[in-house]
Scaffold this active site. Structure first.
Site, short mmCIF file in Angstrom:
data_model
loop_
_atom_site.label_atom_id
_atom_site.label_comp_id
_atom_site.label_asym_id
_atom_site.label_seq_id
_atom_site.Cartn_x
_atom_site.Cartn_y
_atom_site.Cartn_z
N HIS A 55 43.66 12.76 15.95
CA HIS A 55 44.09 14.00 16.59
C HIS A 55 45.09 14.70 15.68
O HIS A 55 45.69 14.09 14.79
CB HIS A 55 44.73 13.72 17.94
CG HIS A 55 43.77 13.24 18.98
ND1 HIS A 55 44.05 13.31 20.32
CD2 HIS A 55 42.53 12.69 18.88
CE1 HIS A 55 43.03 12.83 21.02
NE2 HIS A 55 42.10 12.44 20.16
N GLU A 57 48.17 15.79 16.07
CA GLU A 57 49.53 15.25 16.05
C GLU A 57 49.60 13.94 15.26
O GLU A 57 50.53 13.71 14.49
CB GLU A 57 50.05 15.03 17.48
CG GLU A 57 50.16 16.30 18.30
CD GLU A 57 48.89 16.67 19.06
OE1 GLU A 57 48.99 17.47 20.01
OE2 GLU A 57 47.79 16.17 18.73
N CYS A 85 48.04 14.95 24.11
CA CYS A 85 47.37 14.03 25.02
C CYS A 85 48.23 12.77 25.14
O CYS A 85 49.20 12.61 24.39
CB CYS A 85 45.98 13.69 24.50
SG CYS A 85 45.97 12.56 23.09
N CYS A 88 48.68 10.95 21.73
CA CYS A 88 49.54 11.68 20.81
C CYS A 88 50.99 11.66 21.29
O CYS A 88 51.92 11.54 20.47
CB CYS A 88 49.05 13.11 20.64
SG CYS A 88 47.46 13.18 19.77
#
Length: 158
Positions: A55, A57, A85, A88
């Site tokens: 992801h 991040e 999320c 993250c």
């Protein structure tokens, strides 16, 4: 020249659009910042790297840590194009970032097919009540590593 919060978020958003359009992954971008400077950038690479943890991040944190040669980002901030999320968010806490700034929220993400609400509901459940069956196995054998770690004089805490 010191950049502003608008510059930081603008770059995170720009990454989300550029990398999504180029087929690298979903529409998410992030930057790690300190003292008016972007230290590292990340973008969603889930589909291009076949890595479900890639992801924006997480990739930004990985890039910052690699650049700085450290695993602790205390004193740094993250600007991300979308509310993190649960994975993250945990990575941000583990990295010890000082601040999170986000643009789109989780409801907007759910509206385009990125629904993390299921994970938010799973986390507080007891292990027995979670949707993925989970069992404890060989706990005594595994404890050896923990015992050694507890006694290790030269360990690096994190």
């Amino acid at each position: 020249m010191s950049l502003t919060p608008k510059d930081f978020m603008g770059r995170a958003i720009e990454l989300s659009v550029e990398r999504m359009r180029s087929g690298k992954g979903g529409p998410f971008g992030a930057v790690i910042v300190k003292d008016g400077e972007i230290i590292a950038e990340g973008f969603n690479q889930v589909t291009s790297s076949n890595d479900p943890t890639a992801h924006a991040e997480v990739t930004a944190i990985r890039a910052a840590c690699a650049k700085l040669g450290r695993f602790d980002l205390k004193g740094y901030e993250i600007y991300t194009s979308c509310e993190p999320c649960p994975m993250c968010l945990a990575a941000i806490y583990w990295a010890r970032l000082d601040r999170i700034v986000y643009a789109n929220d989780r409801d907007q993400a759910a509206g385009i097919g990125f629904d993390d609400e299921f994970l938010y509901r799973e986390i507080p459940k007891s292990i027995a009540d979670r949707s993925i069956p989970t069992e404890r196995f060989m706990a005594q054998e595994a404890k050896v590593a923990f015992d050694e770690w507890a006694a290790k004089a030269d360990k690096i805490r994190y």
